[in-house]
Write a protein that holds these residues in place. Structure first.
Motif, PDB file in Angstrom:
ATOM      1  N   MET A  59      -5.411   2.195   4.909  1.00 43.67           N
ATOM      2  CA  MET A  59      -4.048   2.702   5.002  1.00 43.67           C
ATOM      3  C   MET A  59      -3.980   4.105   5.599  1.00 43.67           C
ATOM      4  SD  MET A  59      -2.104   0.312   3.905  1.00 43.67           S
ATOM      5  CE  MET A  59      -0.601   1.243   3.731  1.00 43.67           C
ATOM      6  N   GLY A  60      -5.125   4.699   5.870  1.00 45.49           N
ATOM      7  CA  GLY A  60      -5.130   6.072   6.362  1.00 45.49           C
ATOM      8  C   GLY A  60      -5.041   7.083   5.242  1.00 45.49           C
ATOM      9  N   THR A  61      -5.106   6.604   4.003  1.00 46.77           N
ATOM     10  CA  THR A  61      -5.101   7.474   2.830  1.00 46.77           C
ATOM     11  C   THR A  61      -6.413   7.269   2.090  1.00 46.77           C
ATOM     12  OG1 THR A  61      -3.973   5.729   1.578  1.00 46.77           O
ATOM     13  CG2 THR A  61      -2.592   7.407   2.605  1.00 46.77           C
ATOM     14  N   THR A  62      -6.548   7.911   0.955  1.00 44.16           N
ATOM     15  CA  THR A  62      -7.761   7.766   0.162  1.00 44.16           C
ATOM     16  C   THR A  62      -7.441   7.157  -1.195  1.00 44.16           C
ATOM     17  OG1 THR A  62      -7.576   9.985  -0.794  1.00 44.16           O
ATOM     18  CG2 THR A  62      -8.823   9.771   1.257  1.00 44.16           C
ATOM     19  N   HIS A  63      -8.479   6.655  -1.825  1.00 40.86           N
ATOM     20  CA  HIS A  63      -8.366   6.194  -3.208  1.00 40.86           C
ATOM     21  C   HIS A  63      -9.720   6.387  -3.874  1.00 40.86           C
ATOM     22  CE1 HIS A  63      -9.598   1.774  -2.009  1.00 40.86           C
ATOM     23  NE2 HIS A  63     -10.383   2.678  -1.503  1.00 40.86           N
ATOM     24  N   ARG A  64      -9.777   6.107  -5.151  1.00 42.74           N
ATOM     25  CA  ARG A  64     -11.022   6.278  -5.892  1.00 42.74           C
ATOM     26  C   ARG A  64     -11.521   4.927  -6.382  1.00 42.74           C
ATOM     27  NH1 ARG A  64      -9.390  11.654  -9.493  1.00 42.74           N
ATOM     28  NH2 ARG A  64      -9.183  13.078  -7.719  1.00 42.74           N
ATOM     29  N   ALA A  65     -11.666   4.012  -5.466  1.00 44.60           N
ATOM     30  CA  ALA A  65     -12.114   2.666  -5.814  1.00 44.60           C
ATOM     31  C   ALA A  65     -13.102   2.175  -4.765  1.00 44.60           C
ATOM     32  CB  ALA A  65     -10.922   1.716  -5.893  1.00 44.60           C
ATOM     33  N   ARG A  66     -14.088   1.403  -5.202  1.00 45.74           N
ATOM     34  CA  ARG A  66     -15.040   0.786  -4.301  1.00 45.74           C
ATOM     35  C   ARG A  66     -15.643  -0.427  -4.998  1.00 45.74           C
ATOM     36  NH1 ARG A  66     -19.775   3.291  -2.132  1.00 45.74           N
ATOM     37  NH2 ARG A  66     -20.752   1.249  -2.388  1.00 45.74           N
ATOM     38  N   ALA A  67     -16.312  -1.269  -4.212  1.00 47.39           N
ATOM     39  CA  ALA A  67     -16.983  -2.428  -4.781  1.00 47.39           C
ATOM     40  C   ALA A  67     -18.386  -2.027  -5.255  1.00 47.39           C
ATOM     41  CB  ALA A  67     -17.094  -3.530  -3.730  1.00 47.39           C
ATOM     42  N   THR A  68     -18.734  -2.523  -6.424  1.00 46.87           N
ATOM     43  CA  THR A  68     -20.073  -2.327  -6.958  1.00 46.87           C
ATOM     44  C   THR A  68     -20.535  -3.648  -7.584  1.00 46.87           C
ATOM     45  OG1 THR A  68     -19.261  -1.613  -9.132  1.00 46.87           O
ATOM     46  CG2 THR A  68     -19.653   0.107  -7.478  1.00 46.87           C
ATOM     47  N   GLU A  69     -21.768  -3.691  -7.994  1.00 43.10           N
ATOM     48  CA  GLU A  69     -22.299  -4.898  -8.624  1.00 43.10           C
ATOM     49  C   GLU A  69     -21.471  -5.251  -9.856  1.00 43.10           C
ATOM     50  OE1 GLU A  69     -26.558  -6.631 -10.351  1.00 43.10           O
ATOM     51  OE2 GLU A  69     -26.354  -4.519  -9.764  1.00 43.10           O
TER      52      GLU A  69
ATOM     53  N   GLU B  85      -5.640   3.327  -8.963  1.00 45.25           N
ATOM     54  CA  GLU B  85      -4.953   2.804  -7.786  1.00 45.25           C
ATOM     55  C   GLU B  85      -5.994   2.280  -6.795  1.00 45.25           C
ATOM     56  OE1 GLU B  85      -1.271   4.558  -5.631  1.00 45.25           O
ATOM     57  OE2 GLU B  85      -3.034   5.299  -4.540  1.00 45.25           O
ATOM     58  N   VAL B  86      -5.832   1.023  -6.374  1.00 49.43           N
ATOM     59  CA  VAL B  86      -6.791   0.364  -5.489  1.00 49.43           C
ATOM     60  C   VAL B  86      -6.092  -0.017  -4.189  1.00 49.43           C
ATOM     61  CG1 VAL B  86      -8.375  -1.570  -5.208  1.00 49.43           C
ATOM     62  CG2 VAL B  86      -8.024  -0.565  -7.483  1.00 49.43           C
ATOM     63  N   LEU B  87      -6.575   0.502  -3.074  1.00 49.67           N
ATOM     64  CA  LEU B  87      -6.075   0.103  -1.762  1.00 49.67           C
ATOM     65  C   LEU B  87      -7.109  -0.856  -1.160  1.00 49.67           C
ATOM     66  CD1 LEU B  87      -4.589   3.552  -0.682  1.00 49.67           C
ATOM     67  CD2 LEU B  87      -3.398   1.585  -1.683  1.00 49.67           C
ATOM     68  N   TRP B  88      -7.472  -0.718   0.104  1.00 49.41           N
ATOM     69  CA  TRP B  88      -8.435  -1.635   0.699  1.00 49.41           C
ATOM     70  C   TRP B  88      -9.043  -0.991   1.934  1.00 49.41           C
ATOM     71  CZ3 TRP B  88      -3.198  -2.545   0.195  1.00 49.41           C
ATOM     72  CH2 TRP B  88      -2.440  -2.447   1.364  1.00 49.41           C
TER      73      TRP B  88
ATOM     74  N   GLY C 248       0.808  -1.208   0.000  1.00 52.58           N
ATOM     75  CA  GLY C 248       0.000   0.000   0.000  1.00 52.58           C
ATOM     76  C   GLY C 248       0.842   1.258   0.000  1.00 52.58           C
ATOM     77  N   GLY C 249       2.146   1.120  -0.270  1.00 49.27           N
ATOM     78  CA  GLY C 249       3.050   2.262  -0.237  1.00 49.27           C
ATOM     79  C   GLY C 249       2.920   3.120  -1.479  1.00 49.27           C
ATOM     80  N   THR C 250       2.360   4.299  -1.320  1.00 48.97           N
ATOM     81  CA  THR C 250       2.109   5.151  -2.473  1.00 48.97           C
ATOM     82  C   THR C 250       2.223   6.619  -2.086  1.00 48.97           C
ATOM     83  OG1 THR C 250       0.548   5.558  -4.295  1.00 48.97           O
ATOM     84  CG2 THR C 250      -0.389   5.273  -2.083  1.00 48.97           C
ATOM     85  N   ASN C 251       2.265   7.465  -3.073  1.00 48.50           N
ATOM     86  CA  ASN C 251       2.208   8.919  -2.889  1.00 48.50           C
ATOM     87  C   ASN C 251       1.579   9.515  -4.137  1.00 48.50           C
ATOM     88  OD1 ASN C 251       4.245   8.948  -4.860  1.00 48.50           O
ATOM     89  ND2 ASN C 251       5.886   9.148  -3.345  1.00 48.50           N
ATOM     90  N   GLN C 252       1.485  10.822  -4.186  1.00 50.19           N
ATOM     91  CA  GLN C 252       0.808  11.470  -5.302  1.00 50.19           C
ATOM     92  C   GLN C 252       1.491  11.179  -6.632  1.00 50.19           C
ATOM     93  OE1 GLN C 252      -2.143  13.051  -5.474  1.00 50.19           O
ATOM     94  NE2 GLN C 252      -2.411  12.453  -3.322  1.00 50.19           N
ATOM     95  N   GLU C 253       2.842  11.094  -6.625  1.00 48.65           N
ATOM     96  CA  GLU C 253       3.565  10.853  -7.872  1.00 48.65           C
ATOM     97  C   GLU C 253       3.299   9.449  -8.401  1.00 48.65           C
ATOM     98  OE1 GLU C 253       4.901  12.201  -5.160  1.00 48.65           O
ATOM     99  OE2 GLU C 253       5.213  14.261  -5.890  1.00 48.65           O
ATOM    100  N   ILE C 254       3.310   8.461  -7.522  1.00 47.80           N
ATOM    101  CA  ILE C 254       3.040   7.084  -7.956  1.00 47.80           C
ATOM    102  C   ILE C 254       1.600   6.963  -8.429  1.00 47.80           C
ATOM    103  CG2 ILE C 254       2.809   4.706  -7.146  1.00 47.80           C
ATOM    104  CD1 ILE C 254       5.225   5.290  -5.301  1.00 47.80           C
ATOM    105  N   ARG C 255       0.701   7.552  -7.681  1.00 44.87           N
ATOM    106  CA  ARG C 255      -0.706   7.496  -8.069  1.00 44.87           C
ATOM    107  C   ARG C 255      -0.931   8.180  -9.414  1.00 44.87           C
ATOM    108  NH1 ARG C 255      -5.736   9.497  -4.234  1.00 44.87           N
ATOM    109  NH2 ARG C 255      -7.373   9.380  -5.810  1.00 44.87           N
TER     110      ARG C 255
ATOM    111  N   GLY D  26       1.301   8.512 -11.741  1.00 45.49           N
ATOM    112  CA  GLY D  26       1.896   7.651 -12.750  1.00 45.49           C
ATOM    113  C   GLY D  26       0.965   6.520 -13.149  1.00 45.49           C
ATOM    114  N   ALA D  27       0.277   5.934 -12.170  1.00 47.91           N
ATOM    115  CA  ALA D  27      -0.681   4.870 -12.483  1.00 47.91           C
ATOM    116  C   ALA D  27      -1.828   5.415 -13.328  1.00 47.91           C
ATOM    117  CB  ALA D  27      -1.210   4.251 -11.194  1.00 47.91           C
ATOM    118  N   GLU D  28      -2.333   6.579 -12.951  1.00 45.86           N
ATOM    119  CA  GLU D  28      -3.443   7.170 -13.700  1.00 45.86           C
ATOM    120  C   GLU D  28      -3.034   7.519 -15.117  1.00 45.86           C
ATOM    121  OE1 GLU D  28      -4.541  10.406 -11.175  1.00 45.86           O
ATOM    122  OE2 GLU D  28      -5.788   9.151  -9.853  1.00 45.86           O
ATOM    123  N   GLU D  29      -1.807   7.984 -15.300  1.00 42.09           N
ATOM    124  CA  GLU D  29      -1.314   8.285 -16.649  1.00 42.09           C
ATOM    125  C   GLU D  29      -1.202   7.029 -17.494  1.00 42.09           C
ATOM    126  OE1 GLU D  29       2.339  10.275 -15.783  1.00 42.09           O
ATOM    127  OE2 GLU D  29       1.399  12.260 -15.662  1.00 42.09           O
TER     128      GLU D  29
END
Length: 277
Positions: free
Chosen positions: A262-272, A190-193, A173-180, A182-185
């Motif tokens: 992780m004490g951070t945020t992400h833009r992922a969730r479970a849906t149908e 980026e999916v945490l839990w 779960g080790g990430t920061n704004q630059e890594i995130r 980079g993934a978006e680009e």
């Protein structure tokens, strides 16, 4: 692991650029094997000890009978890191028996070793995400080397199944704004839990079951491929959420920032889960 193992996964035109990062990536992998990925931060899922991860094949005819809710009060997602491994088949057999979807965050090196399991994950309707090539602690290496390791896994996956990942999970779960960013680009979310099963340190299936509780609608559970207690616990984890009226869905990108374990945020969730073609 020889340096050629990583270079073989990278297209020829990028080999020269990657050679300068191979030493660092290999050092990170060596640390992974020798130390068991210990760290001083709060939440640290540990990659599986490959040589010890063997279980007796699952007998689906003797799995407990489970009944999904007639009406779902919400959706949660099962996710597995570090595969594929020699027990991925068991996880897939259980998930298939109950018709439950999951997301597998695979390592590029493991996909190279077991491509048939990657194909099966996709064929059976599961999501497959990028968990890097060699499982380095991304925050401890230069950004360009971190992105190179992510890219190497993408190349392996694309060569195997002819399409790229859309989900990414950073090791530990080790990430920061630059890594995130980079993934978006690279067109990956980026999916945490929201709940950590801590199966990497569990001594029994009962511990995994207990530590997997607490998800609510939209929740994402972290588990690990290759852990025998997790294989044993999986049917009871499914039962526990069915008993709460929750169904299992897919990981979806959302516009809002949501909290993670992780004490951070992400833009992922479970849906149908979307209907299978």
């Amino acid at each position: 692991m020889a340096a050629s193992d990583i270079e073989a996964a990278i297209s020829p035109e990028r080999v020269t650029m990657r050679k300068r990062t191979t030493t660092v990536s290999l050092a990170a992998l060596a640390t992974l094997v020798l130390t068991g990925c210990s760290s001083t931060t709060t939440v640290h899922p540990t990659p599986i000890p490959r040589a010890e991860s063997t279980v007796q094949a699952v007998d689906v005819d003797h799995l407990p009978e489970l009944n999904a809710p007639a009406t779902c009060s919400g959706y949660v997602a099962l996710t597995f890191d570090d595969g594929p491994t020699q027990v991925t088949k068991d996880l897939l057999d259980i998930l298939g028996h109950y018709d439950v979807p999951a997301a597998f965050f695979n390592l590029g090196l493991q996909e190279k070793k077991m491509p048939e399991l990657v194909e099966r994950q996709i064929r059976e309707g599961h999501q497959v995400g990028n968990h890097t090539m060699t499982h380095p602690e991304l925050l401890t290496i230069p950004l360009d080397e971190a992105l190179d390791d992510i890219d190497a896994a993408t190349v392996v996956h694309r060569d195997l199944v002819d399409h790229s990942y859309t989900l990414f999970r950073p090791p530990y779960g080790g990430t920061n704004q630059e890594i995130r960013k980079g993934a978006e680009e690279r067109n990956m979310t980026e999916v945490l839990w929201t709940v950590d099963s801590k199966d990497y340190e569990a001594a029994s299936a009962e511990q995994v079951i207990e530590q997997s509780q607490g998800m609510t609608d939209g929740g994402i559970l972290l588990m690990h491929d290759g852990k025998p207690p997790t294989v044993e616990a999986l049917p009871q984890i499914i039962r526990s959420y069915y008993d709460q009226g929750l169904c299992f869905g897919q990981v979806t990108t959302v516009d809002e920032e949501l909290p993670s374990n992780m004490g951070t945020t992400h833009r992922a969730r479970a849906t149908e889960q979307e209907a299978k073609p």
